[in-house]
Design an enzyme around this catalytic site. Structure first.
Site, mmCIF file in Angstrom:
data_model
loop_
_atom_site.group_PDB
_atom_site.id
_atom_site.type_symbol
_atom_site.label_atom_id
_atom_site.label_comp_id
_atom_site.label_asym_id
_atom_site.label_seq_id
_atom_site.Cartn_x
_atom_site.Cartn_y
_atom_site.Cartn_z
ATOM 1 N N LYS A 37 0.860 -1.187 0.000
ATOM 2 C CA LYS A 37 0.000 0.000 0.000
ATOM 3 C C LYS A 37 0.898 1.239 0.000
ATOM 4 C CE LYS A 37 -3.576 2.499 2.558
ATOM 5 N NZ LYS A 37 -2.966 3.785 2.158
ATOM 6 N N GLY A 41 6.335 5.518 8.164
ATOM 7 C CA GLY A 41 5.307 6.553 8.200
ATOM 8 C C GLY A 41 5.305 7.228 9.552
ATOM 9 N N THR A 76 4.516 8.159 13.504
ATOM 10 C CA THR A 76 4.523 7.433 14.772
ATOM 11 C C THR A 76 3.102 7.105 15.220
ATOM 12 O OG1 THR A 76 6.588 8.476 15.449
ATOM 13 C CG2 THR A 76 5.210 7.579 17.194
ATOM 14 N N GLU A 79 9.702 2.154 10.814
ATOM 15 C CA GLU A 79 10.556 3.341 10.947
ATOM 16 C C GLU A 79 9.625 4.529 10.855
ATOM 17 O OE1 GLU A 79 12.156 6.682 10.146
ATOM 18 O OE2 GLU A 79 12.475 5.781 8.172
ATOM 19 N N CYS A 111 12.587 12.073 7.396
ATOM 20 C CA CYS A 111 12.500 11.758 8.816
ATOM 21 C C CYS A 111 13.827 12.026 9.519
ATOM 22 C CB CYS A 111 12.062 10.305 9.014
ATOM 23 S SG CYS A 111 13.014 9.124 8.058
ATOM 24 N N GLU A 148 7.475 16.935 15.809
ATOM 25 C CA GLU A 148 7.894 16.735 14.426
ATOM 26 C C GLU A 148 7.008 17.573 13.507
ATOM 27 O OE1 GLU A 148 9.095 13.035 11.568
ATOM 28 O OE2 GLU A 148 7.109 12.948 12.488
#
Length: 542
Positions: free
Chosen positions: A213, A266, A268, A294, A328, A426
């Site tokens: 996906k 993607g 968290t 990750e 990231c 973030e």
């Protein structure tokens, strides 16, 4: 069955082409970009087994830097298509799992060579168009890193299979590395084409079958990836690409008894939600699923009083603003001592004033657009928030315009509050927050840095003082899974800096090394005794 012991030569990282004026690769890429930009809108199917599946629900694809332009449409599916993809994967599993490893390796080694040659310009151009990467960012991601993933992973697969236990006289011990019993789900991000391809490919290389996906904003280059896989000879059903709403995917996949693993990159928040869903359904599965993720980062740069101001400034401007900070690993907070701050600030201002911002087809643009309106709105809300606060100010950039494309100026925030919101959360955009500390507060600042963020992905120290480097390396031992000394906290290279972080940044399974591949196999120990015992009595019974 294999009739020989086969050896893959140790891979070498793919050379990064320069795309300098007058170079042949520059001309080829510009021509491909314009060809793809000007072609009739394309219609991207889902790939389920041997079928290209199209639906009545067509979703548009537009360049982030020109959102009025329609590149094409992708076909949006339903839960029915998820079930079809699972069925196709499971139907392909036996033949794929039974395929001798060297044939699986050959497919991905061929994909690497195809990408290095005839697919290079197309993969890079698709990434530039739909993800708004400049030519260099596309080259290091969509071409070089993906080639490296294919080649190094094939070599690591061989190394894993060669790792065998000891045997004693009369006994032969063997270790099989079986693919997982079922199918995997790979959920991939928009920001790295290489990661989008590697998440399903690394699991498939080890004999697994996968539902993939991709992010909806990355489907344009995902189509090129599927073309590459097919030309390389990947059998139907091994990797099935589906574009379906996330909850609809999860409702089917996470309740299926044959679900055996999640490979995720993607946010968290999404990863934590998926982990909970898997946990709530744990009694339904044949085996305990492997969960590899990750996720986010709040990546830092810190410098003691001995740091070189120009080196720090360059690391911040490159580390924070390449690909608009949509990495990231991007530098998003910095701790700079007051004795070098003014020099760092001046050098950064020179850099930011020289940045050009615009579309990727103008190779002089260092900065392009952020990925979509949702990202644009989130990032600009942080900038607006800073402008209203008393303990922080925008000192560089801070302007934005979403009328034609989602353009945001590289923005530098200076705060007097080390726990200011943009030092902790973030943002995933071109916003860097700097806290200036007094040099005699070095140790306290390191402790504060470690405790400020829930993330632990990447970080960097700049210093000429080896004692300071040693101290920071130890003090920040758990603050970053990838730690850089005198370099920006981005740009991990396959085979050189295996990538990943812990805490809220993920499971730290290190893509770009053998460690990640080990998560996609289930070892079986086989002990063979050549002359079995015929008497139960041991000598001590005499």
């Amino acid at each position: 069955m294999p009739k020989g012991v086969f050896s893959i030569p140790y891979p070498v990282n793919e050379p990064v082409l320069s795309y300098a004026p007058g170079s042949p690769e520059r001309e080829e890429l510009m021509e491909m970009y314009q060809e793809m930009y000007n072609q009739d809108p394309i219609d991207i199917p889902m790939y389920i087994g041997s079928e290209e599946v199209r639906t009545d629900d067509k979703r548009p694809m537009s360049p982030p830097h020109e959102h009025s332009k329609i590149l094409g449409h992708f076909n949006y599916g339903t839960s029915t298509h998820v079930q079809q993809a699972i069925d196709a994967a499971l139907a392909a599993r036996k033949d794929w799992a039974d395929m001798s490893w060297e044939h699986r390796a050959s497919i991905f080694l061929k994909a690497a060579d195809l990408l290095a040659g005839p697919y290079r310009a197309k993969m890079n151009a698709s990434t530039m168009l739909a993800q708004s990467k400049n030519a260099f960012q596309a080259e290091i991601d969509a071409a070089c890193e993906l080639i490296d993933f294919f080649k190094f992973n094939a070599y690591y697969m061989q190394e894993i299979y060669e790792n065998q236990p000891d045997s004693q006289p009369g006994i032969w011990n063997r270790l099989e590395y079986r693919p997982l019993e079922g199918f995997l789900l790979a959920i991939t991000p928009f920001n790295f084409t290489s990661i989008a391809a590697n998440l399903p490919a690394s699991a498939a290389m080890m004999g697994n079958v996968v539902l993939w996906k991709p992010a909806e904003s990355q489907v344009y280059s995902a189509q090129v990836i599927m073309e590459l896989f097919k030309e390389a000879g990947l059998p139907d059903g091994v990797i099935n690409l589906i574009t379906v709403d996330g909850p609809a995917v999860g409702d089917i996949v996470f309740k299926h008894p044959d679900f055996s693993g999640l490979h995720f990159t993607g946010s968290t928040g999404v990863f934590r939600h998926l982990w909970k869903e898997i946990g709530m359904n744990i009694d339904k599965y044949k085996t305990y699923p492997r969960i590899v993720g990750e996720t986010g980062g709040k990546d830092f740069v810190i410098a003691p009083h001995s740091a070189n101001a120009q080196e720090v400034a360059t690391a911040l401007t490159r580390g924070a603003f390449e690909f608009q900070g949509q990495k990231c690993s991007a530098a998003s907070r910095a701790y700079v001592p007051s004795n070098i701050w003014e020099e760092v600030r001046g050098a950064m201002e020179l850099d930011l004033n020289s940045f050009k911002m615009g579309t990727p087809d103008d190779f002089s643009n260092f900065v392009n657009a952020v990925i979509d309106k949702r990202a644009f709105d989130k990032i600009t809300s942080y900038i607006d928030y800073v402008k209203e606060q008393d303990d922080a100010e925008v000192i560089m950039g801070g302007n934005y315009d979403g009328s034609k494309g989602y353009f945001i100026e590289p923005t530098v925030v200076l705060t007097s509050n080390p726990k200011f919101r943009t030092m902790c959360e973030e943002i995933f955009g071109p916003v860097l927050t700097i806290f200036v500390y007094e040099p005699d507060q070095w140790e306290e600042t390191l402790e504060m840095l470690d405790q400020t963020s829930e993330y632990a992905l990447t970080g960097a120290i700049f210093s000429k003082d080896r004692y300071a480097i040693q101290y920071a390396t130890k003090a920040l031992e758990n603050s970053a899974g990838n730690f850089y000394i005198n370099d920006k906290p981005t740009g991990a290279v396959v085979g050189q800096q295996p990538f990943g972080g812990s805490r809220a940044s993920g499971t730290n399974d290190k893509a770009g090394s053998y460690l990640n591949l080990l998560r996609w196999v289930s070892p079986r120990t086989i002990k063979e005794t050549f002359v079995p015992a015929t008497d139960y009595r041991y000598p001590f019974l005499g």
